[in-house]
Scaffold this motif. Structure first.
Motif, PDB file in Angstrom:
ATOM      1  N   UNK A 114      -7.792   0.764   3.419  1.00  0.00           N
ATOM      2  CA  UNK A 114      -8.582   1.960   3.138  1.00  0.00           C
ATOM      3  C   UNK A 114      -8.987   2.714   4.395  1.00  0.00           C
ATOM      4  N   UNK A 115      -8.094   3.507   4.897  1.00  0.00           N
ATOM      5  CA  UNK A 115      -8.418   4.411   6.011  1.00  0.00           C
ATOM      6  C   UNK A 115      -8.900   3.724   7.273  1.00  0.00           C
TER       7      UNK A 115
ATOM      8  N   UNK B 131       0.792  -1.217   0.000  1.00  0.00           N
ATOM      9  CA  UNK B 131       0.000   0.000   0.000  1.00  0.00           C
ATOM     10  C   UNK B 131       0.825   1.268   0.000  1.00  0.00           C
ATOM     11  N   UNK B 132       2.148   1.144  -0.190  1.00  0.00           N
ATOM     12  CA  UNK B 132       2.988   2.343  -0.153  1.00  0.00           C
ATOM     13  C   UNK B 132       3.020   3.057  -1.500  1.00  0.00           C
ATOM     14  N   UNK B 133       2.381   2.460  -2.503  1.00  0.00           N
ATOM     15  CA  UNK B 133       2.328   3.132  -3.800  1.00  0.00           C
ATOM     16  C   UNK B 133       3.449   2.742  -4.742  1.00  0.00           C
ATOM     17  N   UNK B 134       3.882   1.477  -4.653  1.00  0.00           N
ATOM     18  CA  UNK B 134       4.915   0.996  -5.576  1.00  0.00           C
ATOM     19  C   UNK B 134       4.408   1.030  -7.016  1.00  0.00           C
TER      20      UNK B 134
ATOM     21  N   UNK C  46     -11.783  -4.947   4.271  1.00  0.00           N
ATOM     22  CA  UNK C  46     -11.167  -6.027   5.031  1.00  0.00           C
ATOM     23  C   UNK C  46     -10.283  -5.424   6.121  1.00  0.00           C
ATOM     24  N   UNK C  47     -10.609  -5.746   7.371  1.00  0.00           N
ATOM     25  CA  UNK C  47      -9.827  -5.143   8.458  1.00  0.00           C
ATOM     26  C   UNK C  47      -9.159  -6.174   9.355  1.00  0.00           C
TER      27      UNK C  47
ATOM     28  N   UNK D 252      -2.020   7.216   3.463  1.00  0.00           N
ATOM     29  CA  UNK D 252      -1.968   7.538   4.893  1.00  0.00           C
ATOM     30  C   UNK D 252      -2.807   6.639   5.779  1.00  0.00           C
ATOM     31  N   UNK D 253      -3.249   5.475   5.269  1.00  0.00           N
ATOM     32  CA  UNK D 253      -3.974   4.578   6.168  1.00  0.00           C
ATOM     33  C   UNK D 253      -2.973   3.997   7.166  1.00  0.00           C
TER      34      UNK D 253
END
Ligand code: ADP
Ligand code: ZN
Ligand code: ZN
Length: 715
Positions: free
Chosen positions: A579-580, A219-222, A542-543, A374-375
């Motif tokens: 997602x946040x 999720x770091x945006x690779x 999904x958490x 920023x999640x």
């Protein structure tokens, strides 16, 4: 007779032979270019072969003439020929078979490199269909009004393929290249500082060979960094190859690339040979600016390749396990080096090899340490289950945590590395186990339909009620599989849907797509699955992720066990809280004090990997030494073992381990043994293989099949 060397060419034929063959080119035939397919006499019959250029040896032998040149133009270029030769040398694989591995199977079989008509029909001229042919007229007008249409659109509009065919036959319509989609959002998102830095660093070295390790948490945006790096290459008129692990189940991966770059092609194992060939040809002719593909796409031909990206570079699916046992990741780096272009290897969990290459200064590191949107990062919790009353494998805390997440309208995912219902059937009276008749392995119990199935060879039988040994009805199913968890979760959470995702449940792709749609709707549910769930999916609600048996892999006898297990845990964990919403990871374990597990949870993957690297160094295991495994199999165990023993005697100067039976010795009635060799350098390894190949050629082993695995990843 004496042949002048200039009419003698050297040809690679797809046979298990290490040499090339010389043939004469008949006078009336032009000398074929390297990379051209030929028909040549071979033994008592014919074979297809690949021209490698003029022969360097002067010969006085009578040479057979080539029969026919199949192609006007070479099917592969010099650069791919070079890769083929390198593969053959590095992996000790016969040159002809190596070269035939890198081309699509339709080309291997001699099919021509013809592109299908493009699937976009426009009217051909002013000539209209005859006055009374109403159906033709309506379709003709439809095509004219919509300024061209493809086959599916035409059918969807209610026309028959018959009418279309008539228009085609009468040349009232013609196929043309479909109009290029408008490049929407081609410049992409505004990069954050870390991404910006990574992109700048890449761009400063983008015009020559440089290998980058893009290490970024999930999720770091690779992917966004890949896309923008690709843009700077594609804007220069060059092409990009993107390798991905198996993606037939995650179409959104391809969509992310093709929505940015419309000229994107796709190659994966779910496509027909014909479709693969079509994409391959389009790539070869420069019609694609980007090719996204799995393992074999690393051999695709390009006009002007400018960048190779390997996503999830740690993934073991990059290593081919049959035939030519190449690593697509390593071949990608080799290709980039040979073509003097950059390569990016991206992952959240770099392989120990790549970390070592960064430390030795061979690769440059690009890091992304925070999530792009920023999640918050997920929190990990280890739950010790060794002294707990479990409900079919679930601890009470796990159950209440699942409850908590569902109550907040979120989704939970349960991960276990075993499909089926239970691992085995066991007699509590006499100790009998259900085994496969063809393998030295337990069979796995499956339900719906109820079957005992061997996961090694596929053999199956009915589930027994009574023990075949003691005739008592004392059989119990032991161990957990996805099906068992699914049924338990149904009982525990009757108000929520439970979806199982494993090799059995995804066989029907339509059904699978339906399930995916339900999950993606975001409604609360529970997912149960194998590592199939850990790749490429983005589930926004999904958490919670539960890893049922977090420790098992750490204790494996394979020296890569800790690395692989840690990667898997981090990869599945990465599915939570994208997602946040804060994600939570539960790691159930029987060994809560396992140092590697606690290291992973407390210090993260990189620290664990760094420690593993130290251990590898101390043990002198790869990447500090080269490793190869020679595997042998035969229907009589002694035959396989003896061959390896003889090899081992010849390798007295080498450090070897074995011969030893493979972890599962017998599969499909064949007994498998292996001999491991460790050396300080590849040159010495080459020497070892010359010795044993020489022996093998003089002592032909008809009944033993043996093969070489260089840089093995499974032991
Ligand atoms: P990775 O490939 O590292 O797992 P992704 O590229 O999938 O990460 O990015 C994760 C999420 O963050 C995606 O939804 C993506 O659209 C978003 N994202 C990536 N880069 C940015 C950015 N610079 N600004 C805003 N959102 C971003
Ligand atoms: Zn019994
Ligand atoms: Zn079996």
């Amino acid at each position: 007779m004496h042949y002048k060397t200039n009419r003698v060419i050297s040809v690679a034929v797809p046979k298990p032979i290490d040499t090339l063959f010389d043939y004469e080119v008949p006078k009336e035939m032009a000398i074929p270019a390297p990379g051209t397919r030929l028909k040549v006499p071979f033994g008592n019959s014919e074979s297809i072969g690949l021209c490698l250029g003029r022969s360097e040896q002067l010969t006085h032998k009578t040479l057979k003439p080539i029969l026919e040149s199949i192609d006007q133009q070479p099917v592969i270029s010099k650069s791919e020929l070079e890769i083929g030769k390198w593969l053959s040398n590095y992996y000790h694989y016969p040159i002809g078979e190596a070269l035939f591995t890198i081309i699509p199977s339709d080309i291997r079989r001699g099919k021509s490199l013809a592109l299908d008509d493009p699937d976009h029909w426009v009217i051909a001229s002013d000539k209209r269909p005859p006055k009374k042919a109403y159906k033709q007229i309506v379709l003709y007008d439809f095509i004219q009004d919509s300024q061209g249409a493809n086959y599916q659109t035409i059918l969807d509009a209610g026309f028959s393929s018959n009418t279309l065919r008539t228009l085609k036959r009468n040349e009232l319509i013609k196929p043309v290249e479909p109009p290029v989609k408008k490049e929407l959002n081609n410049s992409g998102l505004k990069l954050n500082d870390e991404q910006q830095l990574a992109l700048k660093k890449f761009q400063s070295g983008q015009n020559s060979y440089n290998c980058y390790l893009l290490e970024g948490i999930t999720g770091s945006g690779k992917t966004e960094v890949y896309l923008q790096a690709m843009k700077s290459i594609i804007d220069m008129g060059k092409e990009v190859l993107v390798l991905v692990p198996e993606i037939s189940l995650t179409p959104q991966t391809f969509e992310r690339f093709s929505s940015r770059f419309p000229q994107t092609g796709l190659i994966h194992s779910g496509l027909t040979n014909h479709n693969v060939l079509q994409t391959w040809i389009r790539c070869k002719t420069g019609a694609l600016s980007c090719l996204v593909g799995t393992r074999s796409a690393v051999f695709a031909p390009f006009q002007n390749l400018g960048l190779i990206i390997v996503d999830e570079e740690h993934d073991s699916s990059y290593k081919q396990q049959e035939g030519l046992k190449y690593s697509a990741r390593d071949v990608a780096v080799k290709r980039a080096n040979q073509m003097n272009i950059p390569a990016i290897l991206g992952t959240a969990t770099p392989s120990i090899e790549s970390i070592n290459n960064v430390e030795r200064g061979k690769y440059s590191l690009l890091s992304l340490n925070k999530r792009a949107n920023d999640s918050a990062l997920p929190v990990h919790r280890i739950i010790d289950i060794s002294n707990q009353q479990l409900i079919d494998g679930f601890s009470p805390q796990t159950i209440s945590t699942i409850q908590k997440h569902l109550a907040k309208n979120n989704q939970a995912m349960i991960f276990i590395n075993k499909r089926g219902f239970s691992r085995t059937l066991f007699c509590t009276n006499c100790g009998w186990h259900a085994n496969c008749v063809r393998c030295e392995a337990r069979t796995t119990k499956h339900v719906n339909p109820d079957r005992m199935i061997c996961h090694y060879c596929g053999w199956q039988e009915k589930v027994k009620n009574e023990c075949p040994e003691c005739r008592k009805e004392k059989l119990i199913a032991l161990g957990l599989g996805t099906q068992k968890l699914e049924s338990t979760l149904h009982k525990l959470f009757p108000d929520f849907p439970v979806y199982r995702i494993d090799r059995d449940s995804t066989r029907n792709t339509n059904q699978f797509a339906e399930v995916m749609e339900k999950i993606n709707s975001g409604a609360p549910c529970i997912l149960v699955g194998t590592q199939m769930l850990s790749k490429g999916h983005h589930f926004k609600n999904l958490t919670l992720v539960v890893v049922m048996e977090a420790d098992t892999g750490f204790n494996s006898i394979d020296f890569r066990g800790p690395e692989k297990t840690a990667q898997q845990i981090i990869q599945v964990s990465g599915r939570a809280g994208r997602d946040n919403q804060q994600g939570e990871i539960i790691l159930q374990t029987y060994q809560s004090a396992n140092p590697q597990l606690t290291d992973l949870v407390e210090n993260g993957y990189r620290i664990l990997a760094q420690n593993e690297l130290k251990i590898r160094k101390k043990m002198k295991f790869p990447p500090f030494r080269s490793m190869a495994i020679i595997r042998a199999e035969a229907s009589i165990p002694a035959l396989a073992e003896n061959l390896l023993r003889n090899f081992n005697l010849l390798l007295a100067d080498y450090e070897t381990l074995g011969p030893a039976p493979a972890i599962v010795r017998k599969i499909s009635n064949r007994y498998r043994y292996q001999l491991m060799i460790l050396t300080d350098n590849n040159l010495r390894l080459n020497n070892a293989f010359s010795i044993i190949k020489d022996y093998a050629s003089k002592n032909h082993q008809r009944k033993v099949k043996w093969s070489i695995d260089i840089d093995p990843i499974e032991i």
